[in-house]
Scaffold this motif. Structure first.
Motif, mmCIF file in Angstrom:
data_model
loop_
_atom_site.group_PDB
_atom_site.id
_atom_site.type_symbol
_atom_site.label_atom_id
_atom_site.label_comp_id
_atom_site.label_asym_id
_atom_site.label_seq_id
_atom_site.Cartn_x
_atom_site.Cartn_y
_atom_site.Cartn_z
ATOM 1 N N PHE A 135 29.218 4.069 -23.446
ATOM 2 C CA PHE A 135 28.479 5.325 -23.321
ATOM 3 C C PHE A 135 28.286 5.666 -21.844
ATOM 4 C CE2 PHE A 135 27.153 3.262 -27.229
ATOM 5 C CZ PHE A 135 27.324 4.275 -28.166
ATOM 6 N N ALA A 136 28.220 6.964 -21.547
ATOM 7 C CA ALA A 136 27.971 7.399 -20.168
ATOM 8 C C ALA A 136 27.319 8.770 -20.186
ATOM 9 C CB ALA A 136 29.278 7.458 -19.381
ATOM 10 N N ALA A 137 26.457 9.037 -19.194
ATOM 11 C CA ALA A 137 25.798 10.339 -19.071
ATOM 12 C C ALA A 137 25.487 10.595 -17.605
ATOM 13 C CB ALA A 137 24.523 10.372 -19.895
ATOM 14 N N LEU A 138 25.442 11.891 -17.235
ATOM 15 C CA LEU A 138 25.074 12.255 -15.874
ATOM 16 C C LEU A 138 24.728 13.730 -15.790
ATOM 17 C CD1 LEU A 138 28.061 12.849 -13.528
ATOM 18 C CD2 LEU A 138 28.373 12.497 -15.952
ATOM 19 N N ILE A 139 24.139 14.103 -14.639
ATOM 20 C CA ILE A 139 23.784 15.487 -14.349
ATOM 21 C C ILE A 139 24.374 15.866 -12.990
ATOM 22 C CG2 ILE A 139 21.561 14.779 -13.362
ATOM 23 C CD1 ILE A 139 20.378 17.431 -14.280
ATOM 24 N N ASP A 140 24.946 17.057 -12.914
ATOM 25 C CA ASP A 140 25.388 17.666 -11.657
ATOM 26 C C ASP A 140 26.233 16.750 -10.764
ATOM 27 O OD1 ASP A 140 24.148 20.037 -12.370
ATOM 28 O OD2 ASP A 140 22.279 19.525 -11.363
ATOM 29 N N GLY A 141 27.181 16.037 -11.341
ATOM 30 C CA GLY A 141 28.087 15.202 -10.560
ATOM 31 C C GLY A 141 27.455 13.986 -9.931
ATOM 32 N N GLY A 142 26.258 13.633 -10.368
ATOM 33 C CA GLY A 142 25.528 12.505 -9.781
ATOM 34 C C GLY A 142 26.014 11.150 -10.267
ATOM 35 N N THR A 143 25.137 10.180 -10.172
ATOM 36 C CA THR A 143 25.455 8.822 -10.596
ATOM 37 C C THR A 143 25.604 8.768 -12.107
ATOM 38 O OG1 THR A 143 24.186 7.962 -8.735
ATOM 39 C CG2 THR A 143 24.649 6.433 -10.541
ATOM 40 N N VAL A 144 26.651 8.090 -12.564
ATOM 41 C CA VAL A 144 26.919 7.969 -13.998
ATOM 42 C C VAL A 144 26.124 6.792 -14.542
ATOM 43 C CG1 VAL A 144 28.689 7.649 -15.759
ATOM 44 C CG2 VAL A 144 29.236 8.916 -13.675
ATOM 45 N N ALA A 145 25.278 7.055 -15.551
ATOM 46 C CA ALA A 145 24.547 5.993 -16.238
ATOM 47 C C ALA A 145 25.404 5.524 -17.400
ATOM 48 C CB ALA A 145 23.210 6.519 -16.738
ATOM 49 N N THR A 146 25.617 4.221 -17.506
ATOM 50 C CA THR A 146 26.489 3.690 -18.551
ATOM 51 C C THR A 146 25.798 2.608 -19.369
ATOM 52 O OG1 THR A 146 27.431 2.022 -17.074
ATOM 53 C CG2 THR A 146 28.561 4.151 -17.180
ATOM 54 N N ASP A 147 26.369 2.335 -20.533
ATOM 55 C CA ASP A 147 25.918 1.254 -21.404
ATOM 56 C C ASP A 147 27.145 0.770 -22.171
ATOM 57 O OD1 ASP A 147 24.730 -0.497 -23.190
ATOM 58 O OD2 ASP A 147 23.060 0.837 -23.649
#
Length: 194
Positions: A135-147
């Motif tokens: 899984f991955a999520a982010l806003i406005d080209g920022g740091t990608v949060a993953t799991d």
């Protein structure tokens, strides 16, 4: 011809006007002289109507909201018609530009991320990518949060905006929603949301 000459015998007809007091504009509501309201706009499409992949996918949304809110306002959701199984993007309560990406399988959280943008109410680009244990999520080209762990829920509908179970519309405008039937790379997610 699209023009009006007030010195000629032209007639000007104005229809569909609406005057309202409020912090932001609402869509046109036809009335007959009395005040009226209607339910919030909710758009949905069955996953069978597009190339939905139940094993992996990515949703990218470009939108703005008209005002800050403490509500968890729904942006888009792939779900089974309930809150039990869903992959969703929402605004997160609190100050600033926060979004929340959640994946629930049989009411169990598989992935959850809240991220903060730059603190304004202007446009935002958010993305949520998902595959089994990826899984991955982010806003406005920022740091990608993953799991790297978690299962995927079943989904029969793509809902744009609020669903009645949540009752928290974004009060904004969605410029575009992109769905990819695969889990895009983290670099692609950053490029699409920049």
């Amino acid at each position: 011809n699209g023009s009006f000459d007030r010195s000629a015998a032209d007639t000007l007809l104005i229809a569909g006007s609406q005057i309202e007091a409020g912090a932001f504009l609402t869509s046109y509501i036809p009335t007959s002289g009395a005040s009226a309201s209607r339910a919030a706009d909710v758009a949905s499409i069955p996953t069978s109507a597009f190339g939905y992949n139940s094993g992996a996918g990515t949703v990218v949304v470009d939108f703005n909201r008209d005002h800050l809110s403490t509500d968890y306002a729904q942006i888009a959701s792939l779900d089974d018609g309930s809150l039990v199984d869903r992959t969703s993007l929402a605004l997160s309560g609190g100050a600033g530009r926060r979004y929340r990406a959640d994946v629930y399988d049989n009411s169990v959280v598989q992935f959850s991320n809240t991220n903060v943008g730059d603190g304004t109410t202007s446009g935002m680009k958010v993305a949520l990518a998902f595959a089994e244990n990826d899984f991955a999520a982010l806003i406005d080209g920022g740091t990608v949060a993953t799991d790297a762990s978690g299962t995927l829920p079943s989904a029969s509908t793509l809902v744009i905006g609020d669903r009645s179970q949540i009752s928290a519309p974004i009060n904004g405008h969605i410029k575009s929603i992109q769905y990819y039937p695969r889990r895009l790379s983290n670099a692609q997610l950053q490029e699409l949301t920049t």
